[in-house]
Design an enzyme around this catalytic site. Sequence first.
Site, PDB file in Angstrom:
ATOM      1  NE  ARG A   1       0.635  13.158  11.056  1.00  0.00           N
ATOM      2  CZ  ARG A   1       1.009  13.772   9.934  1.00  0.00           C
ATOM      3  NH1 ARG A   1       2.084  14.529   9.931  1.00  0.00           N
ATOM      4  NH2 ARG A   1       0.318  13.614   8.822  1.00  0.00           N
TER       5      ARG A   1
ATOM      6  NE  ARG B   1      -9.229   7.872   5.896  1.00  0.00           N
ATOM      7  CZ  ARG B   1      -8.640   8.983   5.451  1.00  0.00           C
ATOM      8  NH1 ARG B   1      -8.483   9.142   4.153  1.00  0.00           N
ATOM      9  NH2 ARG B   1      -8.221   9.904   6.281  1.00  0.00           N
TER      10      ARG B   1
ATOM     11  CG  PHE C   1      12.490  18.585  -3.425  1.00  0.00           C
ATOM     12  CD1 PHE C   1      11.374  19.406  -3.324  1.00  0.00           C
ATOM     13  CD2 PHE C   1      12.330  17.319  -3.975  1.00  0.00           C
ATOM     14  CE1 PHE C   1      10.128  18.974  -3.752  1.00  0.00           C
ATOM     15  CE2 PHE C   1      11.087  16.873  -4.401  1.00  0.00           C
ATOM     16  CZ  PHE C   1       9.989  17.701  -4.297  1.00  0.00           C
TER      17      PHE C   1
ATOM     18  CE1 TYR D   1      -3.545   2.719   0.696  1.00  0.00           C
ATOM     19  CE2 TYR D   1      -1.964   3.495   2.337  1.00  0.00           C
ATOM     20  CZ  TYR D   1      -3.107   3.699   1.565  1.00  0.00           C
ATOM     21  OH  TYR D   1      -3.781   4.892   1.660  1.00  0.00           O
TER      22      TYR D   1
END
Length: 462
Positions: A247, A257, A317, A199
Site C-alpha cells: 500500500r 525508501r 485484538f 525484514y
Amino acid sequence: MENWNFLTLEKPFLEYQTTEQMGKVGQLLSHPLELKAALKLKLFRKPLFAEAESEKTPELKRCHELLKLTSRSFASVIMELHPELRNAVAIFYLVLRALDTVEDDMTIDPKIKIPLLREFDTKLELEEWSFDGNSPTEKDRDVLVDFTAILKEFHKLKPEYQKVIKEITHKMGNGMADYILDENFNLNGLQSVKDYDLYCHYVAGLVGDGLTQLLVLANFSSKDLYEENVHLYEDMGLFLQKTNIIRDYAEDLEDGRSFWPKEIWSLYAEKLSDFAKPEHTQQGIYCINHLVLNAMSHIQSVLHFLASVHEQSSFQFCAIPQVMAIATLSLVFANPKVLHENVKIRKGTTCYLILKSRTLRGCVEIFQYYLRDIKKRVTVEDPSYLKINIQIAKIEQFIESMYQEQLPAGVKPKETPIYKKVMDRSEYDAKVAVTEEDEEFKFNIGFTIFLTVIAAIYFAYK
C-alpha cells in the site's frame, strides 16, 4: 440475529476510493450497511472490559496518554483487552514504539543511534531513564522523553511478561541496527523475497512472537500456539507488514525508501520508480498483484492462529488488524492509485469489519468475500493469473477443512487438529452471537422510534 452474508453485499461496499474523495458523512449515507455498522458500534456495542479510572497511577495514566498520542485507534483496542494482559500489551507497544522512534529519526547521529538500539533492552532494567535526543519535530518523541513512566509500569508486570518484552526488544533493536549498517539495503533496498521475509520478521514477525508468548502465558490460547506452531505467529506479522508495504509504495518512494523486493519488481520494470510513470502503469499493476499473491501465502496460518485464541478480547485484538489487512489487500489489488497515492479503506468499512470479526466464522467470511473479489478481478493477461487462482483455491480448501460442512450425508468429519480447534472456538462464538442479537434488537428498536418521531413531526406540520 442479523444475517451477515458477505456474498450478497451490495456492490458499493467495495468501491475503491480514498477518504479524501468525499466526507465521512457522505460516505456513510451512500453505504447504508456501513452507516448501520457505525451506529451500532457507537451506540450499542459495549467493551468487554471497562477501564477502572480510580485504579490508575499517575504513571499508568501517562502511559495511556502516550498510547493515544502515538495511535488513537490502536490504543482503543488495547484498552478493551482483558485486565490480565491490558497493561502488558500497552507497555509492550510503548517500548517498541520508543525503539522505532529512535530508529526512524534520521537526525540522530549513528554513533549514538546504533549502540542505543542494540542496548535498548538494558534500559528496561533501570528504574529511571529518558532520552531527549530526538528532533523537536519527531511526532513520537514524548514516548522517549517520558520513558520513566513506562519503566515504572513495566516493573509492575509479572516477571514472565517482563522477560518476553525484554527479549523481543533485544531482538528487534539489534535487527534495526543491522539494517542501518547494511549498505546494500540502504542503497538498493530489499533484493530477494527471502530478504523481504526477513525484514518483515524484524519489524512485524517479532511483535507476533511476543504477543503470542503473552497469550500462552495468560492461558488465553491453546498451549501449542507458540512452541509447536512458530510459523503461525510469524505469518500473522508478515501478512500485516506486507500489506502495508504494498500500500505504501508511493509514500516510501517519495521518502527515498524501497521495501518492494527486487526479485519481484524487476520482473516488471528496470527501476522501481518506473511504476509511477503513466507508460508503466499496467506493469505496475501486475507487480502489485504479484506482491498480493506473495502476501496471500500467509492467510492459512492467519486463520489457524485465530482459531487457537480462546479469550474473547484477545481474539478481537488479534482479528481486527487481520481483517483490515485482507480488506486493504483487496483494495490495492489491480489498483493503479497505489502507484501515486496512499489508499485506505473507508471508515464505515472499518466499523463493519470490527463488528463482524468478533467471531471466527465472521473472520472467515470476511476473508472469503475479499478473496473472491480478488479472484473476480484478476485478468487472464496478468502473469500471476494462474497462481492467484491456485492460491485462492488452496485457501478455500483449507477453510472447508476447518468446518467440514460439505460432507456427504452420513460421513463424519475428520478429527483433524484444525477442525478440533475450530469446534472449540465455535463454543466461544456462540456466546458472542447472543451479544450480536442483543445489539441488533436494540438497534431495531432505536431505529423504529427514530422513524416514528420523524413521521410524527412530518404529519404534525403537514
